[in-house]
Design an enzyme around this catalytic site. Structure first.
Site, short mmCIF file in Angstrom:
data_model
loop_
_atom_site.label_atom_id
_atom_site.label_comp_id
_atom_site.label_asym_id
_atom_site.label_seq_id
_atom_site.Cartn_x
_atom_site.Cartn_y
_atom_site.Cartn_z
CB CYS A 51 -0.92 0.02 1.21
SG CYS A 51 -1.92 1.53 1.28
N GLY A 61 -1.57 -5.23 -11.74
CA GLY A 61 -1.33 -3.90 -12.28
C GLY A 61 -1.77 -3.77 -13.72
#
Length: 333
Positions: free
Chosen positions: A105, A208
């Site tokens: 994160c 991603g």
């Protein structure tokens, strides 16, 4: 013969599709929709180890899991070994299938506490935190992380080996550094390099930018990973999982979800949110999803505005009914 992917004793189908843990998104109502539409493995929103130990209500509520979600992982984050070990033991009491550690994160408030992607600056600490979790639970432990802190410190190759050595059972790698946040293009070449390392024998998943069946197939063929994790592309569009699977199997596209499909998803999301969180919070927290469910429908602004401004569920359901009537013959492109 199809090759199953194993995380500890958990068997997943060949090249599984994982739902990413997303803060304020990957709650039980959202996960239920993604499971319904083909997600093979899902993770909870990330949970603060300190919050769990303090018995913070929001953190505890994130431990709610349901049998129809399985296999399901609960993700924790933190920068203190003792707190991470203790929170893993707390997580174990609700009997998930996996404990996942967030070392990815990039958000400032998490990084500033020396957690999430903040740990990318200190591999020794990352290893100690991971070992503390592995040693404190009988569940398989997985990790989600990034390539490194910035492009001058891409350390994922060393990280993968060392985390495997202390006992993790799978690794998901987001193809960006912390410095990139979510900007630019994710680079999957370093993820493939980790997978091709002869020392690595655990499943490696890539994350991603996967937002279409074509891209999923291209990345599957090009990078040779064990599976992919999908995050933002599933928000308001849980159909992406089955669309990718169908494209893998046939080379053809499933039809776009109709307006009726979208209304049904939004209606279920609202109902399940109210069931889980109560009426006021359920209505309020589902609002952020409507734009995505109905993206691309010409002339929809007025209806979306009413969906997000009504406080009573029956009023929102009434807007859904109007949408069905108004856009009954609308063709999604």
């Amino acid at each position: 013969m199809k090759k199953m992917v194993k995380i500890g004793n958990i068997e997943l189908p060949e090249f599984p599709l994982l739902l990413a843990p997303m803060e304020d998104v990957s709650d039980p109502p959202f996960r239920r929709l993604c499971k319904q539409h083909g997600a093979d493995l899902m993770y909870s929103e990330f949970i603060s180890s300190e919050g769990l130990i303090r018995d913070a209500i929001k953190s505890r509520q994130k431990l709610d899991i349901f049998d129809y979600e399985r296999p399901i992982g609960i993700q924790i984050f933190g920068g203190d070994e003792e707190a991470m070990a203790m929170s893993a033991r707390i997580v174990e009491t609700v009997n998930p299938d996996i404990v996942d550690i967030n070392f990815g994160c990039p958000v400032k408030k998490v990084v500033c506490k020396g957690a999430g992607a903040g740990v990318l600056k200190d591999i020794d600490l990352m290893v100690r935190l991971t070992k503390a979790v592995v040693d404190s639970t009988h569940l398989p432990v997985t990790v989600k992380t990034r390539l490194g802190w910035d492009e001058d410190s891409i350390n994922i190759y060393e990280v993968a080996e060392r985390l495997q050595d202390v006992g993790i059972k799978a690794l998901t790698i987001h193809g960006r550094t912390r410095a990139q946040m979510y900007k630019g293009e994710a680079d999957w070449a370093p993820i493939a390099k980790v997978k091709n390392n002869p020392r690595i024998n655990i499943p490696i998943f890539g994350n991603g930018d996967i937002d279409s069946p074509e891209k999923a197939l291209k990345y599957r063929n090009e990078y040779g990973l064990d599976g992919i994790m999908i995050g933002r592309a599933a928000i308001g569009y849980p159909w992406i999982f089955n669309q990718i699977k169908h494209y893998f199997a046939t080379g053809e596209h499933l039809p776009e979800p109709t307006v009726e499909d979208r209304v049904e998803a939004a209606r279920n999301h609202l109902k399940w949110s109210i069931d889980w969180k109560g009426e006021r919070v359920g209505v309020f927290e589902t609002r952020r999803h409507y734009t995505n469910y109905f993206k691309g429908i010409h002339g929809f602004k007025e209806y979306r505005q009413r969906m997000v401004s009504n406080d009573k569920p029956e009023d929102v359901y009434a807007v859904f009914d109007e949408v069905l009537e108004k856009f009954a013959d609308y063709k999604m492109v």
